[in-house]
Design a protein around this motif. Structure first.
Motif, PDB file in Angstrom:
ATOM      1  N   GLY A 177      10.081  16.774   1.987  1.00 43.56           N
ATOM      2  CA  GLY A 177      10.636  16.292   3.252  1.00 43.56           C
ATOM      3  C   GLY A 177       9.644  16.346   4.388  1.00 43.56           C
ATOM      4  O   GLY A 177       9.881  15.761   5.456  1.00 43.56           O
ATOM      5  N   ALA A 178       8.536  17.033   4.169  1.00 39.19           N
ATOM      6  CA  ALA A 178       7.482  17.085   5.184  1.00 39.19           C
ATOM      7  C   ALA A 178       6.763  15.738   5.240  1.00 39.19           C
ATOM      8  O   ALA A 178       6.854  14.914   4.321  1.00 39.19           O
ATOM      9  CB  ALA A 178       6.498  18.203   4.864  1.00 39.19           C
ATOM     10  N   LEU A 216       0.885  12.330  -2.936  1.00 37.94           N
ATOM     11  CA  LEU A 216       1.821  13.371  -2.496  1.00 37.94           C
ATOM     12  C   LEU A 216       3.288  13.017  -2.705  1.00 37.94           C
ATOM     13  O   LEU A 216       4.158  13.875  -2.537  1.00 37.94           O
ATOM     14  CB  LEU A 216       1.578  13.694  -1.020  1.00 37.94           C
ATOM     15  N   ALA A 217       3.580  11.786  -3.078  1.00 35.48           N
ATOM     16  CA  ALA A 217       4.977  11.398  -3.302  1.00 35.48           C
ATOM     17  C   ALA A 217       5.680  12.294  -4.331  1.00 35.48           C
ATOM     18  O   ALA A 217       6.848  12.672  -4.124  1.00 35.48           O
ATOM     19  CB  ALA A 217       5.056   9.930  -3.716  1.00 35.48           C
ATOM     20  N   LYS A 219       5.447  15.312  -4.700  1.00 34.16           N
ATOM     21  CA  LYS A 219       5.779  16.572  -4.035  1.00 34.16           C
ATOM     22  C   LYS A 219       6.868  16.375  -2.976  1.00 34.16           C
ATOM     23  O   LYS A 219       7.266  17.328  -2.309  1.00 34.16           O
ATOM     24  CB  LYS A 219       4.533  17.169  -3.359  1.00 34.16           C
ATOM     25  N   GLY A 220       7.311  15.142  -2.781  1.00 32.54           N
ATOM     26  CA  GLY A 220       8.320  14.877  -1.762  1.00 32.54           C
ATOM     27  C   GLY A 220       7.758  14.847  -0.353  1.00 32.54           C
ATOM     28  O   GLY A 220       8.495  15.001   0.629  1.00 32.54           O
ATOM     29  N   ILE A 221       6.453  14.622  -0.233  1.00 39.48           N
ATOM     30  CA  ILE A 221       5.796  14.554   1.074  1.00 39.48           C
ATOM     31  C   ILE A 221       5.428  13.102   1.345  1.00 39.48           C
ATOM     32  O   ILE A 221       4.723  12.469   0.547  1.00 39.48           O
ATOM     33  CB  ILE A 221       4.540  15.441   1.113  1.00 39.48           C
ATOM     34  N   ARG A 222       5.905  12.570   2.453  1.00 39.53           N
ATOM     35  CA  ARG A 222       5.620  11.182   2.818  1.00 39.53           C
ATOM     36  C   ARG A 222       4.370  11.094   3.695  1.00 39.53           C
ATOM     37  O   ARG A 222       4.139  11.973   4.522  1.00 39.53           O
ATOM     38  CB  ARG A 222       6.814  10.565   3.557  1.00 39.53           C
ATOM     39  N   VAL A 223       3.608  10.015   3.519  1.00 38.82           N
ATOM     40  CA  VAL A 223       2.396   9.786   4.307  1.00 38.82           C
ATOM     41  C   VAL A 223       2.406   8.344   4.796  1.00 38.82           C
ATOM     42  O   VAL A 223       2.547   7.409   3.992  1.00 38.82           O
ATOM     43  CB  VAL A 223       1.116  10.038   3.487  1.00 38.82           C
ATOM     44  N   ASN A 224       2.278   8.154   6.100  1.00 43.73           N
ATOM     45  CA  ASN A 224       2.290   6.832   6.706  1.00 43.73           C
ATOM     46  C   ASN A 224       1.264   6.778   7.828  1.00 43.73           C
ATOM     47  O   ASN A 224       0.676   7.797   8.201  1.00 43.73           O
ATOM     48  CB  ASN A 224       3.679   6.518   7.275  1.00 43.73           C
ATOM     49  N   CYS A 225       1.069   5.592   8.393  1.00 44.79           N
ATOM     50  CA  CYS A 225       0.173   5.493   9.537  1.00 44.79           C
ATOM     51  C   CYS A 225       0.713   4.491  10.555  1.00 44.79           C
ATOM     52  O   CYS A 225       1.517   3.614  10.235  1.00 44.79           O
ATOM     53  CB  CYS A 225      -1.246   5.133   9.126  1.00 44.79           C
ATOM     54  N   SER A 276      13.091   8.074   5.704  1.00 52.82           N
ATOM     55  CA  SER A 276      12.976   8.781   4.427  1.00 52.82           C
ATOM     56  C   SER A 276      12.508   7.916   3.259  1.00 52.82           C
ATOM     57  O   SER A 276      12.044   8.449   2.254  1.00 52.82           O
ATOM     58  CB  SER A 276      14.318   9.428   4.066  1.00 52.82           C
ATOM     59  N   TYR A 277      12.619   6.593   3.365  1.00 57.32           N
ATOM     60  CA  TYR A 277      12.146   5.735   2.281  1.00 57.32           C
ATOM     61  C   TYR A 277      10.852   5.020   2.655  1.00 57.32           C
ATOM     62  O   TYR A 277      10.446   4.063   2.011  1.00 57.32           O
ATOM     63  CB  TYR A 277      13.230   4.699   1.917  1.00 57.32           C
TER      64      TYR A 277
END
Length: 292
Positions: A177-178, A216-217, A219-225, A276-277
């Motif tokens: 969720g981080a 990281l997906a 691990k449930g960690i999202r990364v965006n820019c 979240s998606y």
């Protein structure tokens, strides 16, 4: 009531005779940038979360810090020591929102400092849920021969290497969720001829975001820019000549430079459950400038 986006912020011409030396201070800018101090209204989207924001003293970083605090988050901000007065002003707004703010001066070009930022955040605020890699070094060039090894190395150290070090340090403390949010730029695609180094680093950030999101997906960690266009921040009077500064944003479809406050909602979306998606995404906030 609707707002005409062409009139939602100051339009050029801006005073051109307000150049500053690096790194630049908000207090010396005319007109004063809008960070959402009087306009951003929180909805509890980040209640009791903890965010580390690099470059949080001014510009986009300050706007994000104010928005996150009003959404319920505690905030740690990193900045250069000479930007202390700007950092203290950001902290004042965060604390006015009833949240904690810790100030972490230092140079992101130093790997040890990057890792210490995460340790300090976790040590003082108890956790880290959101990492906003926002700080950037920008240099301009007229010709290829103007590109110096020092500028090249320092730009990549601050803009790209620091993101690796911060992510490496932060992920071990993050729960599912981080989120990690990187600031790239319209220059990642537009790549102006006077922005050789800066454009290269911002292109690297856009690619890094996608790779890191895939890594990281699980691990449930999202990364965006987020990709800003021309935004009215202290970086502008540092790098632009008077005639360029006067007309900043004029060539965008909306005909003006953006204000830092207009970036904050994108960072809130990406940090909250509402996004979240979303992972591996690039959100352009460019005044209509295309990123093709």
């Amino acid at each position: 009531m609707t707002v005409d986006p062409r009139q939602a912020g100051p339009r050029p011409p801006f005073p051109g005779d307000q150049q500053q030396q690096k790194p630049g201070l908000t207090s010396k800018m005319t007109p004063a940038p809008d960070h959402g101090e009087e306009s951003y209204i929180g909805k509890g989207l980040l209640t009791d979360r903890v965010a580390l924001i690099t470059g949080g003293d001014s510009g986009i970083g300050r706007a994000v810090a104010i928005a996150y605090a009003r959404e319920g988050a505690d905030v740690a901000i990193s900045y250069l020591p000479v930007e202390q007065s700007d950092a203290e002003e950001t902290a004042r707004w965060v604390e006015k929102a009833g949240r904690r703010c810790i100030l972490l001066p230092g140079d992101l070009a130093d790997e040890a400092h990057c890792r210490d930022l995460v340790s300090q955040t976790v040590g003082q605020l108890g956790r880290i849920d959101v990492l906003v890699n926002n700080a950037a070094a920008q240099v301009v060039n007229e010709e290829l021969d103007d590109v110096t090894p020092t500028d090249l190395e320092n730009s990549f150290r601050v803009n790209v290497f620091a993101m690796f070090y911060l992510a490496q340090a932060a992920v071990s403390h993050m729960e599912p969720g981080a989120t990690i949010i990187n600031t790239t730029s319209v220059q990642a695609k537009v790549a102006g001829e006077k922005m050789l180094i800066y454009s290269a680093t911002k292109g690297a950030i856009a690619s890094l975001t996608i790779s890191l999101s895939n890594l990281l997906a699980p691990k449930g960690i999202r990364v965006n820019c987020v990709a800003p266009g021309p935004i009215w921040t202290p970086i502008q009077p540092i790098v632009k000549k008077p005639e360029e500064l006067s007309s900043i944003g004029e060539k965008t479809p909306l005909g003006r430079a953006g204000q830092p406050a207009e970036l904050a909602p994108a960072y809130v979306l990406l940090a909250s459950r509402e996004g979240s998606y979303m992972s591996g995404a690039l959100i352009p906030v460019t005044g209509g400038m295309p990123m093709l």
